[in-house]
Scaffold this active site. Structure first.
Site: not given
Length: 437
Positions: A66, A69, A141
């Site tokens: 992640h 990304e 996040e």
């Protein structure tokens, strides 16, 4: 039925090509559509944390896929989002347990957007300074996911079901785990998993295979490339449970609950069993089932109650989640229904209706550029086409569901997860006034 099946397969047919670099390209031209949706996907997700690259063993902390990304959108020239904005494309990306996908939708300047996408993913650039900056952003996040009851249910159930499989860990990792990420880790991941032979490029809409191949040519993807020697390293995972039950408290207005069943891992590429399990769940607690209607009519669950199959390498589980003021009652009713259907067999009419619904979903997705590209990419990552999925679905019978149900959803391999209100959720006030229509 065979004649009808042939028509469905022809409707779902797409153009498929493997380039000399190893990249799989799938295109569905859709004449008359103004937009094009493109997905560039790699078989690299949050569970790919331990692997051997050539003679080097790599062990990653949780959250690297992640994190990578996010970092792919940044290079020496700036932010790829700014470049997409100049072409008018709407870009995004996401990381799952077993894949990472980069995507955009464009109605003009498709060639320019393709170049941004292919260059962005094909030429990674990382420094410790940019990594340090991103750690704070992703930390926020992670806190957001911590506030999601639905996500906490899934994560909690996986923690109960699995002892060591990396599916236990949140896709985004933790603030502590991402703090240990280094540029070397990210470059190792790119070399291992962002090689063209591990990736899929899917496009649907106002485009052609020739246009997509021209973009690949401009970005060096038509040249042969040596395949990286990557071996994923897995720990042995027993079929026992790590924990039978778990309870946490969160600021939710209504109690949430989940039931998880640990199943035998499915062989790579076995989408038939996964589809069969999904049909079984539809028969047991789907919107057309007697159990769903009873739970809804008696106010025992909300409309979001349902089951899903979670399947990745080395892991297969079936999860039921929902909200209820009487979770133990729902739990028992579900177990009773599973036992009844196991003994009597699935309802033949409901099985046919569920199967037809799956047909409808596959075909409906062909009419939308985003859904069509996503569907092609998802199946291509597993080495299949949409047409092959339709053929597989056609071959499934109620008797197959009966036989499979004898082997799955065993109470001995079931874990329960509860989220209880902590008393801090703010409920909407009723001012006694009737709202206008």
């Amino acid at each position: 039925m065979p004649e009808k099946q042939s028509v469905l397969e022809q409707t779902a047919a797409d153009q498929w090509k493997v380039l000399p670099s190893g990249l799989t390209v799938i295109v569905r031209p859709m004449p008359g559509y103004s937009g094009t949706h493109v997905i560039y996907a790699t078989r690299f997700g949050s569970i790919d944390r331990d692997f051997r690259l050539d003679d080097k063993e790599v062990h990653l902390p949780a959250g690297v896929a992640h994190f990578l990304e996010h970092k792919m959108f940044e290079d020496q020239d700036g932010d790829a989002f700014a470049k997409f904005a100049k072409t008018g494309a709407n870009a995004n990306a996401f990381t799952a347990f077993d894949r990472t996908c980069y995507l955009f939708t464009a109605t003009e300047q498709l060639d320019e957007s393709l170049d941004v996408l292919l260059e962005m993913v094909g030429k990674p650039y990382f420094t410790q300074q940019t990594i340090d900056k991103e750690q704070g952003i992703i930390g926020q996040e992670i806190k957001m996911y911590d506030d999601s009851a639905d996500w906490r249910l899934i994560t909690g159930l996986c923690e109960c079901l699995y002892h060591s499989h990396p599916i236990r860990s949140d896709i985004a990792g933790t603030c502590e785990s991402i703090a240990t990420i280094t540029p070397e880790m990210l470059y190792d991941c790119c070399k291992a998993f962002y090689a063209p032979n591990n990736m899929v490029l899917a496009a649907a809409g106002n485009t052609t295979m020739e246009q997509i191949l021209a973009a690949c040519e401009r970005n060096g993807l038509m040249e042969p490339r040596p395949a990286e020697r990557v071996q994923r390293l897995w720990r042995d995972e027993p079929m026992t449970l790590a924990a039978k039950e778990k309870t946490i408290r969160m600021p939710v207005a209504k109690p949430c609950f989940g039931l998880g069943f640990k199943e035998e891992p499915l062989p790579s590429g076995d989408l038939r069993s996964e589809m069969l399990y999904d049909l079984i769940l539809c028969c047991i607690c789907g919107g057309m089932s007697k159990l769903y209607r009873r739970l809804y009519d008696e106010g025992l669950t909300n409309p979001g109650f349902g089951g899903e199959v979670l399947r990745v390498d080395g892991c297969c589980c079936i999860l039921f989640t929902g909200e209820s003021d009487a979770p133990d009652t729902v739990r028992q009713l579900l177990l009773d229904e599973i036992a009844r259907v196991r003994a009597e067999g699935v309802d033949r009419e409901i099985f046919t209706l569920c199967k037809n619904e799956k047909y409808g979903q596959l075909i409906e997705n062909l009419e939308n550029v985003e859904d069509s590209a996503s569907q092609m990419a998802d199946f291509a990552l597993a080495g299949q086409t949409v047409a092959q999925q339709i053929t597989t679905l056609a071959g499934l019978k109620a008797e197959d569901a009966d036989a499979a149900l004898q082997q799955i959803l065993c109470e001995e391999r079931m874990a329960t997860m509860y989220i209880q209100p902590d008393g801090t959720a703010v409920l909407p006030e009723d001012d006694g006034e009737e709202e206008e229509a």
